[in-house]
Write a protein that holds these residues in place. Sequence first.
Motif, PDB file in Angstrom:
ATOM      1  N   PRO A  38       0.807  -1.226   0.000  1.00  0.00           N
ATOM      2  CA  PRO A  38       0.000   0.000   0.000  1.00  0.00           C
ATOM      3  C   PRO A  38       0.838   1.273   0.000  1.00  0.00           C
ATOM      4  CG  PRO A  38      -0.880  -1.591   1.556  1.00  0.00           C
ATOM      5  CD  PRO A  38       0.432  -2.133   1.103  1.00  0.00           C
ATOM      6  N   SER A  39       2.071   1.188   0.474  1.00  0.00           N
ATOM      7  CA  SER A  39       2.905   2.398   0.540  1.00  0.00           C
ATOM      8  C   SER A  39       3.828   2.556  -0.668  1.00  0.00           C
ATOM      9  CB  SER A  39       3.751   2.362   1.819  1.00  0.00           C
ATOM     10  OG  SER A  39       4.591   1.218   1.834  1.00  0.00           O
ATOM     11  N   SER A  40       3.888   1.556  -1.519  1.00  0.00           N
ATOM     12  CA  SER A  40       4.779   1.658  -2.681  1.00  0.00           C
ATOM     13  C   SER A  40       4.118   2.437  -3.806  1.00  0.00           C
ATOM     14  CB  SER A  40       5.191   0.262  -3.161  1.00  0.00           C
ATOM     15  OG  SER A  40       4.051  -0.478  -3.555  1.00  0.00           O
ATOM     16  N   SER A  41       4.914   2.887  -4.739  1.00  0.00           N
ATOM     17  CA  SER A  41       4.399   3.667  -5.872  1.00  0.00           C
ATOM     18  C   SER A  41       3.818   2.742  -6.926  1.00  0.00           C
ATOM     19  CB  SER A  41       5.522   4.516  -6.473  1.00  0.00           C
ATOM     20  OG  SER A  41       6.598   3.685  -6.910  1.00  0.00           O
ATOM     21  N   TRP A  42       2.989   3.321  -7.786  1.00  0.00           N
ATOM     22  CA  TRP A  42       2.358   2.551  -8.853  1.00  0.00           C
ATOM     23  C   TRP A  42       3.357   2.316  -9.992  1.00  0.00           C
ATOM     24  CZ3 TRP A  42      -2.025   0.229  -7.783  1.00  0.00           C
ATOM     25  CH2 TRP A  42      -2.891   0.774  -6.834  1.00  0.00           C
ATOM     26  N   THR A  43       3.295   1.110 -10.540  1.00  0.00           N
ATOM     27  CA  THR A  43       4.143   0.730 -11.674  1.00  0.00           C
ATOM     28  C   THR A  43       3.255   0.438 -12.872  1.00  0.00           C
ATOM     29  OG1 THR A  43       5.811  -0.237 -10.216  1.00  0.00           O
ATOM     30  CG2 THR A  43       5.851  -0.921 -12.529  1.00  0.00           C
ATOM     31  N   LEU A  44       3.575   1.055 -13.999  1.00  0.00           N
ATOM     32  CA  LEU A  44       2.786   0.818 -15.205  1.00  0.00           C
ATOM     33  C   LEU A  44       3.010  -0.607 -15.698  1.00  0.00           C
ATOM     34  CD1 LEU A  44       0.984   1.755 -17.571  1.00  0.00           C
ATOM     35  CD2 LEU A  44       3.110   2.505 -18.725  1.00  0.00           C
ATOM     36  N   ILE A  45       1.909  -1.307 -15.928  1.00  0.00           N
ATOM     37  CA  ILE A  45       1.974  -2.657 -16.492  1.00  0.00           C
ATOM     38  C   ILE A  45       1.743  -2.596 -17.993  1.00  0.00           C
ATOM     39  CG2 ILE A  45       0.956  -4.967 -16.459  1.00  0.00           C
ATOM     40  CD1 ILE A  45       0.143  -4.445 -13.540  1.00  0.00           C
ATOM     41  N   ALA A  89       4.060  -9.919 -10.638  1.00  0.00           N
ATOM     42  CA  ALA A  89       2.966 -10.022  -9.668  1.00  0.00           C
ATOM     43  C   ALA A  89       2.860  -8.749  -8.847  1.00  0.00           C
ATOM     44  CB  ALA A  89       3.189 -11.219  -8.753  1.00  0.00           C
ATOM     45  N   TYR A  90       1.625  -8.390  -8.552  1.00  0.00           N
ATOM     46  CA  TYR A  90       1.357  -7.213  -7.733  1.00  0.00           C
ATOM     47  C   TYR A  90       0.235  -7.543  -6.747  1.00  0.00           C
ATOM     48  CZ  TYR A  90       4.083  -4.767 -11.291  1.00  0.00           C
ATOM     49  OH  TYR A  90       5.090  -4.366 -12.146  1.00  0.00           O
ATOM     50  N   ALA A  91       0.117  -6.662  -5.752  1.00  0.00           N
ATOM     51  CA  ALA A  91      -0.923  -6.849  -4.738  1.00  0.00           C
ATOM     52  C   ALA A  91      -2.180  -6.047  -5.064  1.00  0.00           C
ATOM     53  CB  ALA A  91      -0.395  -6.462  -3.361  1.00  0.00           C
TER      54      ALA A  91
END
Length: 345
Positions: free
Chosen positions: A170-177, A238-240
């Motif tokens: 929840p605290s990490s930045s968004w990564t474009l997939i 994989a992402y949450a």
Amino acid sequence: MPNDAPCKNCKTMLRSGCKRKRIVSSSMYSIHSLFFAAIAIILSRQITAQPPTAKPTAKPTSKPTSPPTPKPTAVSLPVSNIFPPTSTITTFGCINSVVNPPPLLLDGTTTHHSCAPGGPSSTGRGVVIVPSHGLPSIAEKIRVYASPTSASCPSPCDPVTYRVEGRRTPSSSWTLISEGDFPWIVNTGTNNAPPPARNPDDTAIASTYGAGDPNLSFTEATLRIDDGNGNAVTNDAAYADYRVTFTSRSDNNPILIGEVELVGRIEGIATPFPTKAPTKSPTAAPSSSPSASIAPTSLPSSPPTTSIAPTSSPSWSPSVSTEPTTSAAPSGSPSKSSEPSSSSA
């Protein structure tokens, strides 16, 4: 003195009668004790339990009947949607409709969600979805089902482009997939392509990992990433959590979506973990121990009735016989004849 003898004999007889009474009472008490002792022996033989078994009725197992399971193996579970219906959905850049709220995006039917333009947003309009299973997942495709005809949007309000991002915490930045156009919009440089067919309202969707529902109108795009060598491959990261941004034909129109699916795999689904001990370990002691016999008591279970102690004097007095008169003669002696008269001499 002869007159005193009967009285002395009477007293002697009374004293001897009292002693005899005491002897009789003591004898009766002894008989009572012997009687109850005999009953105690008989009863003790009847109530004595069976002797303990020579061996326990159930022996401990020599070894576990079920061996422990092997080391768990993590597997990927292919699913038609990595988002369960109970996932948390937060919209951005939308004024949500009370009649068509965000949860309708994941309800498994064609009942649509309406996202009207409005609200603070610097990234467009869309949703942030946190899967309720709490496991990392790999999104491979995005699948969108067309909404039914809606009076709130007389012109086509289907999304025409997508942008899918992921984060691991929840605290990490968004990564474009991946991002791009939906195939149901033919990219000719304009957004004037004919809209997709409408779906019936409130219809269950039967989609799978391999394909969407063939009886309904939907579009699907593969989420491709660069493998580092300039080749576009299907996403395998994989992402949450996920953030999905849509654009519509017009920024002034709401975006209507019948259902959104991120087709992919849920990671971390494992075989059962090995047990810390075998499922059925040997028992520490026999499960059934020999039954303890009840030893007979030395006394009867019910104490004998307390006998009444003999009284200090006999309970009855012997009857006193009438003293013999002086005229009475012993039965064996001849009777005393009268003296002869003087005439007979």
